[in-house]
Scaffold this motif. Sequence first.
Motif, mmCIF file in Angstrom:
data_model
loop_
_atom_site.group_PDB
_atom_site.id
_atom_site.type_symbol
_atom_site.label_atom_id
_atom_site.label_comp_id
_atom_site.label_asym_id
_atom_site.label_seq_id
_atom_site.Cartn_x
_atom_site.Cartn_y
_atom_site.Cartn_z
ATOM 1 N N VAL A 1 44.403 44.557 35.315
ATOM 2 C CA VAL A 1 43.206 45.242 35.770
ATOM 3 C C VAL A 1 42.795 44.633 37.107
ATOM 4 C CG1 VAL A 1 40.798 45.751 35.287
ATOM 5 C CG2 VAL A 1 42.462 45.700 33.417
ATOM 6 N N HIS A 2 42.678 45.475 38.125
ATOM 7 C CA HIS A 2 42.359 44.984 39.454
ATOM 8 C C HIS A 2 40.851 45.034 39.682
ATOM 9 C CE1 HIS A 2 46.630 46.259 40.043
ATOM 10 N NE2 HIS A 2 46.648 45.076 40.616
ATOM 11 N N PRO A 3 40.256 43.915 40.076
ATOM 12 C CA PRO A 3 38.816 43.912 40.348
ATOM 13 C C PRO A 3 38.503 44.702 41.611
ATOM 14 C CG PRO A 3 39.796 41.814 40.962
ATOM 15 C CD PRO A 3 40.878 42.598 40.276
ATOM 16 N N GLN A 4 37.286 45.147 41.706
ATOM 17 C CA GLN A 4 36.844 45.877 42.890
ATOM 18 C C GLN A 4 36.274 44.952 43.957
ATOM 19 O OE1 GLN A 4 34.130 48.775 41.149
ATOM 20 N NE2 GLN A 4 35.745 50.325 41.142
ATOM 21 N N GLU A 5 36.156 43.670 43.619
ATOM 22 C CA GLU A 5 35.695 42.687 44.584
ATOM 23 C C GLU A 5 36.402 41.366 44.293
ATOM 24 O OE1 GLU A 5 31.472 41.935 46.503
ATOM 25 O OE2 GLU A 5 31.572 40.948 44.540
ATOM 26 N N VAL A 6 36.880 40.717 45.339
ATOM 27 C CA VAL A 6 37.543 39.422 45.221
ATOM 28 C C VAL A 6 37.029 38.526 46.349
ATOM 29 C CG1 VAL A 6 39.626 40.318 44.098
ATOM 30 C CG2 VAL A 6 39.500 40.223 46.607
ATOM 31 N N ASP A 7 37.510 37.286 46.357
ATOM 32 C CA ASP A 7 37.093 36.373 47.430
ATOM 33 C C ASP A 7 37.855 36.651 48.723
ATOM 34 O OD1 ASP A 7 35.223 34.704 45.932
ATOM 35 O OD2 ASP A 7 36.994 34.037 44.820
ATOM 36 N N ILE A 8 39.175 36.757 48.622
ATOM 37 C CA ILE A 8 40.036 36.928 49.793
ATOM 38 C C ILE A 8 40.921 38.148 49.584
ATOM 39 C CG2 ILE A 8 41.800 35.883 51.272
ATOM 40 C CD1 ILE A 8 39.326 34.239 51.337
ATOM 41 N N ILE A 9 40.997 39.001 50.581
ATOM 42 C CA ILE A 9 41.963 40.104 50.572
ATOM 43 C C ILE A 9 42.986 39.835 51.662
ATOM 44 C CG2 ILE A 9 42.356 42.574 50.851
ATOM 45 C CD1 ILE A 9 39.468 43.047 50.017
ATOM 46 N N VAL A 10 44.257 39.840 51.282
ATOM 47 C CA VAL A 10 45.353 39.698 52.235
ATOM 48 C C VAL A 10 46.034 41.053 52.354
ATOM 49 C CG1 VAL A 10 47.494 38.501 52.812
ATOM 50 C CG2 VAL A 10 45.668 37.281 51.590
ATOM 51 N N CYS A 11 46.015 41.597 53.552
ATOM 52 C CA CYS A 11 46.617 42.911 53.800
ATOM 53 C C CYS A 11 48.064 42.703 54.227
ATOM 54 C CB CYS A 11 45.848 43.654 54.889
ATOM 55 S SG CYS A 11 44.084 43.796 54.559
ATOM 56 N N TYR B 1 47.089 29.361 44.638
ATOM 57 C CA TYR B 1 47.514 28.149 43.934
ATOM 58 C C TYR B 1 46.599 26.968 44.237
ATOM 59 C CZ TYR B 1 50.453 24.503 41.986
ATOM 60 O OH TYR B 1 50.916 23.451 41.243
ATOM 61 N N ALA B 2 46.041 26.937 45.455
ATOM 62 C CA ALA B 2 45.187 25.816 45.842
ATOM 63 C C ALA B 2 43.931 25.727 44.989
ATOM 64 C CB ALA B 2 44.808 25.938 47.318
ATOM 65 N N ASP B 3 43.397 26.881 44.580
ATOM 66 C CA ASP B 3 42.150 26.899 43.805
ATOM 67 C C ASP B 3 42.230 28.015 42.767
ATOM 68 O OD1 ASP B 3 39.620 26.945 42.747
ATOM 69 O OD2 ASP B 3 38.579 27.233 44.658
ATOM 70 N N PRO B 4 42.457 27.688 41.499
ATOM 71 C CA PRO B 4 42.568 28.717 40.449
ATOM 72 C C PRO B 4 41.308 29.543 40.262
ATOM 73 C CG PRO B 4 43.407 26.602 39.676
ATOM 74 C CD PRO B 4 42.704 26.340 40.970
ATOM 75 N N ASN B 5 40.192 29.067 40.806
ATOM 76 C CA ASN B 5 38.935 29.811 40.692
ATOM 77 C C ASN B 5 38.727 30.785 41.842
ATOM 78 O OD1 ASN B 5 37.992 28.467 38.292
ATOM 79 N ND2 ASN B 5 37.592 26.664 39.579
ATOM 80 N N LEU B 6 39.596 30.715 42.857
ATOM 81 C CA LEU B 6 39.495 31.606 44.008
ATOM 82 C C LEU B 6 40.250 32.897 43.698
ATOM 83 C CD1 LEU B 6 38.515 31.508 47.086
ATOM 84 C CD2 LEU B 6 40.941 31.105 47.596
ATOM 85 N N GLN B 7 39.575 34.019 43.761
ATOM 86 C CA GLN B 7 40.227 35.300 43.492
ATOM 87 C C GLN B 7 40.829 35.852 44.788
ATOM 88 O OE1 GLN B 7 37.121 37.687 41.509
ATOM 89 N NE2 GLN B 7 38.386 37.534 39.668
ATOM 90 N N VAL B 8 42.150 36.074 44.751
ATOM 91 C CA VAL B 8 42.897 36.538 45.921
ATOM 92 C C VAL B 8 43.608 37.835 45.561
ATOM 93 C CG1 VAL B 8 44.692 35.987 47.603
ATOM 94 C CG2 VAL B 8 43.256 34.154 46.669
ATOM 95 N N SER C 1 46.179 33.339 36.869
ATOM 96 C CA SER C 1 45.708 34.722 36.741
ATOM 97 C C SER C 1 44.739 35.117 37.848
ATOM 98 C CB SER C 1 45.032 34.919 35.377
ATOM 99 O OG SER C 1 43.934 34.020 35.234
ATOM 100 N N ASN C 2 44.697 34.343 38.928
ATOM 101 C CA ASN C 2 43.716 34.622 39.987
ATOM 102 C C ASN C 2 44.335 35.290 41.207
ATOM 103 O OD1 ASN C 2 45.072 32.133 40.545
ATOM 104 N ND2 ASN C 2 43.527 31.642 42.083
ATOM 105 N N LEU C 3 45.617 35.658 41.136
ATOM 106 C CA LEU C 3 46.274 36.367 42.230
ATOM 107 C C LEU C 3 46.566 37.792 41.772
ATOM 108 C CD1 LEU C 3 47.579 36.576 45.001
ATOM 109 C CD2 LEU C 3 49.627 35.463 44.071
#
Length: 651
Positions: free
Chosen positions: A2-12, A27-34, A219-221
């Motif tokens: 399930v893809h969230p509609q908002e994350v911390d970082i978006i990489v295009c 990998y650096a921060d499991p709490n950071l949503q990428v 599970s944060n990527l």
Amino acid sequence: MVHPQEVDIIVCGYVGLCCVVAGRLAYADPNLQVMLVEGGNNNRDDPWVYRPGIYVRNMMRDGVNDKATFYTDTKASSYLRGRQSIVPCANILGGGSSINFQMYTRASASDWDDFKAEGWKAEDLLPLMKRLENYQKPCNNDKHGYDGPIAISNGGQITPLAWDFLRAADAVGVPQSDDIQDLTTAHGSEIWAKYINRHTGRRSDAATAYVHSVMDVQSNLFLRVNSRVSRVIFEGNTAVGVAFVHSRNRAHQGELRETIVRARKCVVLSSGTLGTPQILERSGVGNATLLKELNIDVVSDLPGVGEQYQDHYTTLTIYRASNETITTDDFLRGDKETQDRIFAQWENTPEKALLSSNAIDAGFKIRPTEEELKEMGPEFNELWDKYFKDKPDKPVMFGSIVSGAYADHSLLPPGKFFTMFQYLEYPASRGKIHIQSADPYIEPSFDSGFMNDKADFAPIRWSYKKTREVARRMDAYRGELTSHHPHFHPASPARARDIDIKTAKELLPNGLTVGIHMGTWSTASEAYDAKKVHEDIKYTEEDDKAIDDWVADHVETTWHSLGTCAMKPLKEGGVVDNRLNVYGTQNLKCVDLSICPDNLGTNTYSSALLVGEKGADILIEELGIKVRLPHAPVPHAPIPTGKPATQQPVR
């Protein structure tokens, strides 16, 4: 997932280094949503990706291949005698790293120093170069790394043609070295390393190394494939998200259906030299005059967006090889018995199989001598004095040998062949790319600029002559496939000669027998004496004109696009600063090879990985992330056939 509609970082994404940025951050921060938004298919456990020797298939434009997007010059070029050049770009997770030739080279130290940007000198970047490498070759210097996620080796097999090439190259003044990727060597030959893991026989691509390995344990990527980024969403001049569309769909009854995902901290554009400037312009970042003509609201007026496109140029020549030569020709022409044998070899011992190589086993970097410079014309000599003379680490040309004909075998005569590639590393020519509509499905206006500076003809002409002399001195040489050489006058002594067995024998000293022992050429009776070899071919002005016409008719991209969003001062046409921030915006960075203000003399995968590592470090620092220690590396072992690869988390 399930893809969230908002994350911390978006990489295009759209290129391999997007995987580096997304994987390192997640990998650096499991709490950071990428979230990584990728335009192509997922490459995971795709046998047409991980078997190295299949790369030729991925370069075809046959209506079946969906692993590449093809950019064609909008207008015919007078510099190419009316041709329109084509530049393929990878359309798959991992970008070019999933489908490229897998040739490992590095840029010279002065290439990075020429950026003239704080934090981007070669000495600053060397630790990152070493961090990304799992170097699997013997080495007599401290310039390589051994614990990183990207495997580099000689592959499963080295064909005897490689040693034949190195001996012949030495005979024409190009000495053999154990490492010409040490950032300083600009004239020498070597057994060419490859992005192949020698323990598994598999391609070492960026997605496997940086994305799949992280998604296996965290599970944060979040990965969105087959999704083409349309534009960055701004609030004022602050990037707050992106809009993307399905890569293969078109507008629905005139309506463009976009999906929007918001970014709490940053948007990172890693869509490549041809993709990133289009996204910027559709988002309102670019030349204000163009944007207003297209009814796009201007966020930041940056005339440098899409300008100064650069590439590396290649030509190739094909030679006949003796019948006993080991080549890939029977496999490539579709001989069923050969294909069955080679595929079976892969299934049984992939780490030793012919398919665990790209058949590009040797190559060189070269610089012209003073005598050769005299023959290269005023345009190139002016460039030499300005660009090369005082930078002895810069090679002018690369060359490599392929054990087989890199061509459409349905159009070739029977027999065995080898191919010589010539690569121009620092073209003076420049091009540009700009959107023609805010619609992401409308093709851009593209001018590759190939050969639009006359200085670029001389080094390619010189390199053709050089590789031809190497070929003529090889034991395997049996003539030239005339259809893949310049069209010299029939009476010219320089004309290509088909099935030239007599000349092939005469080019070696009488009675000389040559063999291989532990990778070193030795002779039964006497040491090889270059002085006994016949003189080089002499070329007239008419012959040189024939070579230049052939170059205009056949020069191609090497899939090494750079430079459309340059890292340099705003007043000089710059688009990003040394922290990769896009001028005039907030929370928006470009992290790909579009940032290069000048060329890099290398197969650009190594440089792309390095820019990705640097960009990830910049973001990690700015986000205040305390980097975790890496997991212990997974033991290297052959991967069971048909089972997913055990990944080593990024280190």
